[in-house]
Design a protein around this motif. Structure first.
Motif, PDB file in Angstrom:
ATOM      1  N   PHE A 123       0.624  -1.192  -0.269  1.00 47.62           N
ATOM      2  CA  PHE A 123       0.055   0.049   0.774  1.00 47.62           C
ATOM      3  C   PHE A 123       0.588   1.203   0.084  1.00 47.62           C
ATOM      4  CE2 PHE A 123      -3.338  -2.800   1.640  1.00 47.62           C
ATOM      5  CZ  PHE A 123      -3.982  -2.491   1.012  1.00 47.62           C
TER       6      PHE A 123
ATOM      7  N   PHE B 153      -0.082   4.803   1.060  1.00 48.71           N
ATOM      8  CA  PHE B 153      -1.244   6.580   0.363  1.00 48.71           C
ATOM      9  C   PHE B 153      -0.353   7.080   0.578  1.00 48.71           C
ATOM     10  CE2 PHE B 153      -1.566   2.413   3.668  1.00 48.71           C
ATOM     11  CZ  PHE B 153      -2.337   2.552   3.644  1.00 48.71           C
TER      12      PHE B 153
ATOM     13  N   SER C 178      -1.578  10.033   1.996  1.00 47.71           N
ATOM     14  CA  SER C 178      -0.229  10.494   2.883  1.00 47.71           C
ATOM     15  C   SER C 178       0.423  10.228   4.134  1.00 47.71           C
ATOM     16  CB  SER C 178      -1.538  10.590   4.802  1.00 47.71           C
ATOM     17  OG  SER C 178      -1.882   9.996   4.771  1.00 47.71           O
TER      18      SER C 178
ATOM     19  N   ASN D  47       1.761   7.962   5.813  1.00 46.57           N
ATOM     20  CA  ASN D  47       1.545   6.290   6.860  1.00 46.57           C
ATOM     21  C   ASN D  47       2.604   5.979   6.726  1.00 46.57           C
ATOM     22  OD1 ASN D  47      -1.123   6.902   8.027  1.00 46.57           O
ATOM     23  ND2 ASN D  47      -2.791   5.789   5.704  1.00 46.57           N
ATOM     24  N   LEU D  48       3.514   6.790   7.654  1.00 46.59           N
ATOM     25  CA  LEU D  48       4.905   6.065   7.888  1.00 46.59           C
ATOM     26  C   LEU D  48       4.672   5.870  10.205  1.00 46.59           C
ATOM     27  CD1 LEU D  48       7.578   7.720   5.431  1.00 46.59           C
ATOM     28  CD2 LEU D  48       6.779   5.032   6.016  1.00 46.59           C
ATOM     29  N   GLN D  49       5.072   4.768   9.842  1.00 42.96           N
ATOM     30  CA  GLN D  49       5.042   4.875  11.872  1.00 42.96           C
ATOM     31  C   GLN D  49       6.980   6.137  12.327  1.00 42.96           C
ATOM     32  OE1 GLN D  49       3.058   3.853  12.606  1.00 42.96           O
ATOM     33  NE2 GLN D  49       2.757   1.753  13.058  1.00 42.96           N
TER      34      GLN D  49
ATOM     35  N   HIS E  20       7.516   7.777  14.959  1.00 43.99           N
ATOM     36  CA  HIS E  20       8.613   6.501  15.578  1.00 43.99           C
ATOM     37  C   HIS E  20      10.397   6.082  15.240  1.00 43.99           C
ATOM     38  CE1 HIS E  20       6.039   3.906  16.600  1.00 43.99           C
ATOM     39  NE2 HIS E  20       6.838   3.089  16.867  1.00 43.99           N
ATOM     40  N   GLU E  21       9.430   5.435  13.611  1.00 40.30           N
ATOM     41  CA  GLU E  21      10.420   3.908  13.536  1.00 40.30           C
ATOM     42  C   GLU E  21      11.110   4.941  12.723  1.00 40.30           C
ATOM     43  OE1 GLU E  21       8.420   1.258  12.518  1.00 40.30           O
ATOM     44  OE2 GLU E  21       8.020   0.218  14.194  1.00 40.30           O
ATOM     45  N   SER E  22      12.719   4.674  11.686  1.00 44.23           N
ATOM     46  CA  SER E  22      13.808   5.177  11.539  1.00 44.23           C
ATOM     47  C   SER E  22      13.140   4.911   9.844  1.00 44.23           C
ATOM     48  CB  SER E  22      14.883   4.915  11.456  1.00 44.23           C
ATOM     49  OG  SER E  22      14.976   3.217  11.324  1.00 44.23           O
TER      50      SER E  22
ATOM     51  N   SER F 145       9.303  -2.910   8.546  1.00 47.54           N
ATOM     52  CA  SER F 145       8.012  -3.311   9.537  1.00 47.54           C
ATOM     53  C   SER F 145       6.762  -4.511   9.508  1.00 47.54           C
ATOM     54  CB  SER F 145       7.296  -2.404   9.612  1.00 47.54           C
ATOM     55  OG  SER F 145       7.087  -1.731   8.824  1.00 47.54           O
ATOM     56  N   PRO F 146       6.638  -4.676   7.041  1.00 50.38           N
ATOM     57  CA  PRO F 146       5.889  -5.877   6.794  1.00 50.38           C
ATOM     58  C   PRO F 146       6.827  -6.934   6.682  1.00 50.38           C
ATOM     59  CG  PRO F 146       6.242  -3.988   5.684  1.00 50.38           C
ATOM     60  CD  PRO F 146       7.211  -3.613   6.198  1.00 50.38           C
TER      61      PRO F 146
ATOM     62  N   LYS G 131      14.524   9.633  10.691  1.00 50.49           N
ATOM     63  CA  LYS G 131      13.216   9.755  11.536  1.00 50.49           C
ATOM     64  C   LYS G 131      11.696  10.247  10.089  1.00 50.49           C
ATOM     65  CE  LYS G 131      13.167   7.149  15.294  1.00 50.49           C
ATOM     66  NZ  LYS G 131      13.977   8.243  15.890  1.00 50.49           N
TER      67      LYS G 131
ATOM     68  N   ARG H   7       8.392   0.573   1.321  1.00 50.63           N
ATOM     69  CA  ARG H   7       8.077  -0.461   2.769  1.00 50.63           C
ATOM     70  C   ARG H   7       7.032  -1.365   1.402  1.00 50.63           C
ATOM     71  NH1 ARG H   7       4.451   2.121   6.553  1.00 50.63           N
ATOM     72  NH2 ARG H   7       3.146   2.643   4.899  1.00 50.63           N
TER      73      ARG H   7
ATOM     74  N   ARG I  53       9.176  -0.511  23.662  1.00 51.12           N
ATOM     75  CA  ARG I  53       9.151   0.091  22.489  1.00 51.12           C
ATOM     76  C   ARG I  53       8.821   1.278  22.678  1.00 51.12           C
ATOM     77  NH1 ARG I  53      12.482   0.685  16.153  1.00 51.12           N
ATOM     78  NH2 ARG I  53      12.423   3.313  16.092  1.00 51.12           N
TER      79      ARG I  53
ATOM     80  N   ARG J 262       8.171   4.894  24.862  1.00 50.49           N
ATOM     81  CA  ARG J 262       8.020   6.530  23.900  1.00 50.49           C
ATOM     82  C   ARG J 262       6.576   7.191  24.818  1.00 50.49           C
ATOM     83  NH1 ARG J 262       4.885   3.716  18.956  1.00 50.49           N
ATOM     84  NH2 ARG J 262       3.739   5.742  18.506  1.00 50.49           N
TER      85      ARG J 262
ATOM     86  N   ARG K 162      -4.140   5.464  15.078  1.00 51.14           N
ATOM     87  CA  ARG K 162      -3.381   5.320  13.159  1.00 51.14           C
ATOM     88  C   ARG K 162      -2.473   4.320  12.637  1.00 51.14           C
ATOM     89  NH1 ARG K 162      -3.854  10.061   8.972  1.00 51.14           N
ATOM     90  NH2 ARG K 162      -2.997   9.086   7.754  1.00 51.14           N
ATOM     91  N   GLU K 163      -1.298   3.798  13.431  1.00 58.81           N
ATOM     92  CA  GLU K 163       0.037   3.233  13.780  1.00 58.81           C
ATOM     93  C   GLU K 163      -1.110   1.535  13.580  1.00 58.81           C
ATOM     94  OE1 GLU K 163       2.658   3.928  16.899  1.00 58.81           O
ATOM     95  OE2 GLU K 163       2.607   5.702  17.258  1.00 58.81           O
TER      96      GLU K 163
ATOM     97  N   ILE L 277      -1.795   1.781   9.960  1.00 56.73           N
ATOM     98  CA  ILE L 277      -0.574   0.769   8.833  1.00 56.73           C
ATOM     99  C   ILE L 277      -0.351  -0.178   9.681  1.00 56.73           C
ATOM    100  CG2 ILE L 277       1.586   1.616   8.754  1.00 56.73           C
ATOM    101  CD1 ILE L 277       0.941   4.292   9.701  1.00 56.73           C
TER     102      ILE L 277
ATOM    103  N   THR M 232      -0.297  -3.166   6.309  1.00 53.19           N
ATOM    104  CA  THR M 232       0.978  -3.846   6.005  1.00 53.19           C
ATOM    105  C   THR M 232       0.958  -5.246   6.695  1.00 53.19           C
ATOM    106  OG1 THR M 232       1.755  -2.898   8.042  1.00 53.19           O
ATOM    107  CG2 THR M 232       2.337  -1.369   5.646  1.00 53.19           C
ATOM    108  N   GLY M 233      -0.063  -5.858   7.284  1.00 48.35           N
ATOM    109  CA  GLY M 233      -0.160  -7.421   7.078  1.00 48.35           C
ATOM    110  C   GLY M 233      -0.223  -7.738   8.007  1.00 48.35           C
TER     111      GLY M 233
END
Lengths: 228, 433
Positions: free
Chosen positions: A89, A91, A93, A95-97, A99-101, A108-109, A141, A157, B12, B16, B328-329, B332, B336-337
């Motif tokens: 997917f 998007f 916007s 839609n990245l997390q 707090h993650e790099s 992540s998948p 980030k 991703r 983690r 936060r 929202r997280e 996501i 992504t599965g």
């Protein structure tokens, strides 16, 4: 045989006591290697169609057959695995997390799918970042990246599990025209490498690049333009 | 999703929101500490009491009385006889000693009161402190901290004196020096009648145990003649008597029967009752006290449990907040599965980590509390002349169970928010602002 065969999809939402026919008998075959643009005004049902094809949503009736499996009947576990392994997917916007790099977002998948060891995941993630030209931004980030870079991370991703289909919902909607053009070039290049592409857009310049354009209005396909 | 990755992600996500996480953990720590400290105090006190019973030999003692129907606590105070019930004479003592499983039988004769005691260096006025006589066969062991228990050789005036008495007599800095010293007692009869002074020899110093008044003095039974042959008068007795006549007429007020195996206590009590006497086992007292401690433990543990329950509500609150913030997280992850199950276990693991951390820190803090308590108690024990130290300990099984329970409580508390998160519609969640 088509990669994805949608037959007579129906989906009705009730919004404020009023029924909205998001899908009203949609049938569509997505061929492998295709590049389809789905166009239509907002509320026309184009996002619902994309979500149903992506296994994120299920229709009230009709069938979506992928490799012999009907997504309309599938259980959560099968749908999730389908999204994880077969769909990428992208998007509007990003839609990245937050707090993650970039790298963590990209892999992540793999983490969610429980695939491989950390080393293998990182290798795959870096390879995906390399495909969108962002290896030097792996540790950044999302807030440290430009809009275009963020969308390219999102594409990486989507790519990381080697999906058969990438669904991009207004991928250029939040970008200026030159960045948007870059992202579209990126997607086209992937399509050229054999990945099937489904882009939802109301930007005519984006639609113009597609091999096939489908117009949706009030949950019905009103027009299908052939290959350019 | 692999458990390792779930754990890492949960950790983690918790880090936060450091403040909120710490506060939630802190609440669990309070609950864990209260449960741990309460339960540990009760088990420590119970252990201390039980070991005291073993030291005094009370776990292997049956008290035999002329009258029947007394419990152990009452029987312990049968130190004079008014002649009611079945007479305990020397033949009865021999018969008791012959009961299978009995190692020895000792008549107990009380008691004399005394006004003052005088050593070479000091005189101490004690007004009506209690003296208790034992047959001098050494079978009654008490908290003798210096010197030895009474033996047959002490028939002519050997006594055990309490630590307080020894200190009063001027041996505060060197209790050992009291041993072998001659002291002069001013005994009284029936609180009033002054009797001739007697001279006795200190053979041991003891810590005053549960049934003793601070200035208690114990003498070998056969020392009694030295007291003008006049022991055995109870507080209300008006008659003057001699030991011989009293014992001859009424028999011994009670007898201690020491048994080989404490598990036999009930059987031996039954045997003694068949002989026509009253009998009560120290075990009876021990199990009564042990039961009291169990109840106390349940009540105190329950109070600690309430603290844990409140902490669990804190966990629910924290996790509900987390699911709202991360809607929202979650969307996501679903796109992504992530399966519903993955989302559910992510939040459950996260809540479990909260509980686990609370348990770990709670146990660490409890150990600190135990060290502090022991610091205070050790001083008291030393002042009291008790050799035991560090009586408060946290039993490892309690520590492990508390950590497991807090983890479980966290996971259970996280269940509801986790289900909520798992059941979010991914499409809606992705649209959530």
């Amino acid at each position: 045989m088509a990669l994805i065969q949608c037959t007579n999809l129906k989906k009705v939402y009730t919004v404020g006591g009023e029924e909205v026919r998001a899908l009203d008998g949609v049938s569509l075959a997505v061929e492998a290697g295709d590049f389809i643009a789905i166009c239509g005004p907002s509320g026309s049902g184009k996002s619902t169609l994309a979500n149903v094809i992506g296994g994120l949503d299920q229709p009230d009736s009709g069938s979506v057959v992928v490799e012999g499996m009907d997504l309309a009947e599938a259980k959560d576990k099968q749908l999730s695995e389908y999204r994880n392994k077969h769909i990428g997917f992208v998007f509007q916007s990003f839609n990245l997390q937050a707090h993650e790099s970039a790298l963590e977002n990209v892999i992540s998948p793999l983490v969610l799918g429980g695939a491989g060891k950390k080393k293998e995941r990182v290798a795959k993630g870096m390879a995906a970042l390399a495909r969108v030209g962002l290896t030097d931004r792996a540790k950044h980030k999302p807030t440290e990246l430009s809009g275009g870079q963020r969308q390219r991370v999102a594409i990486a991703r989507a790519l990381v599990n080697e999906p058969s289909l990438i669904i991009a919902d207004e991928p250029t909607g939040n970008l200026d025209s030159s960045r948007g053009a870059d992202v579209m070039k990126e997607l086209e290049r992937l399509n050229g490498e054999g990945i099937t592409l489904l882009v939802i857009t109301h930007d005519p310049t984006v639609a113009a690049r597609a091999k096939r354009v489908i117009e949706i209005k009030d949950g019905k396909i009103t027009e299908t333009a052939g290959a350019r | 999703m692999k458990f390792k990755d779930q754990f890492r992600t949960g950790w983690r996500n918790l880090s936060r929101q450091k403040l909120r996480t710490s506060l939630t953990i802190f609440a669990i720590v309070i609950g864990a500490v209260s449960v741990t400290v309460m339960l540990s105090l009760v088990t420590s006190a119970k252990g201390f009491l039980m070991s005291s019973f073993e030291k005094t030999g009370e776990d292997r003692r049956v008290i035999v009385t002329p009258v029947t129907g007394l419990d152990y606590g009452e029987a312990r105070w049968q130190t004079w006889s008014d002649g009611s019930g079945k007479k305990i004479d020397d033949a009865a003592i021999a018969a008791l000693a012959a009961v299978p499983g009995v190692t020895s039988a000792t008549p107990i004769v009380g008691a004399q009161y005394y006004d003052s005691a005088k050593s070479a260096n000091a005189e101490v006025s004690v007004s009506n402190s209690f003296m208790l006589g034992y047959l001098a066969n050494g079978s009654v062991t008490r908290y003798v901290t210096h010197g030895r228990v009474l033996e047959a050789a002490d028939d002519n005036g050997g006594v055990l004196i309490s630590r307080s008495l020894a200190e009063g007599l001027g041996f505060k800095d060197n209790l050992e020096a009291a041993l072998g010293q001659k002291i002069t007692l001013k005994p009284r009869k029936d609180f009033s009648e002054v009797m001739k002074d007697v001279e006795v020899t200190v053979v041991g110093v003891m810590f005053a145990d549960g049934d003793a008044i601070d200035m208690t003095l114990k003498f070998a039974l056969d020392t009694a003649p030295a007291f003008e042959r006049c022991e055995g008068g109870g507080p209300n007795s008006q008659t003057t008597c001699t030991k011989e006549s009293d014992v001859l007429r009424n028999g011994y007020p009670s007898a201690y029967v020491n048994i080989e195996n404490k598990d036999n206590a009930d059987a031996i009590v039954d045997e003694v009752k068949k002989l026509g006497y009253g009998a009560a086992a120290g075990q009876e007292e021990i199990s009564a006290q042990s039961q009291a401690f169990t109840i106390l433990g349940a009540v105190l543990g329950g109070i600690g449990g309430i603290a844990l329950l409140v902490a669990a509500i804190g966990v629910i609150n924290t996790m509900v907040m987390a699911t709202l913030e991360r809607t929202r997280e979650i969307g996501i992850m679903r796109a992504t599965g992530a399966t519903k199950r993955t989302v559910r276990s992510l939040f459950t693991v996260e809540a479990g980590v909260l509980g686990f951390m609370g348990g770990i820190f709670g146990i660490l803090l409890s150990f600190g509390v135990a060290i502090l308590l022991n610091g205070v108690l050790n001083q008291q024990l030393e002042d009291g002349g008790i050799s035991e130290r560090n009586i408060v300990s946290i039993p490892p099984p309690i520590a492990i169970v508390v950590i497991l329970v807090t983890t479980l409580i966290g996971m259970i508390a996280g269940r509801l928010p986790a289900r909520r998160a798992a059941n979010l519609d991914p499409v809606e969640a992705l649209r959530y602002e």
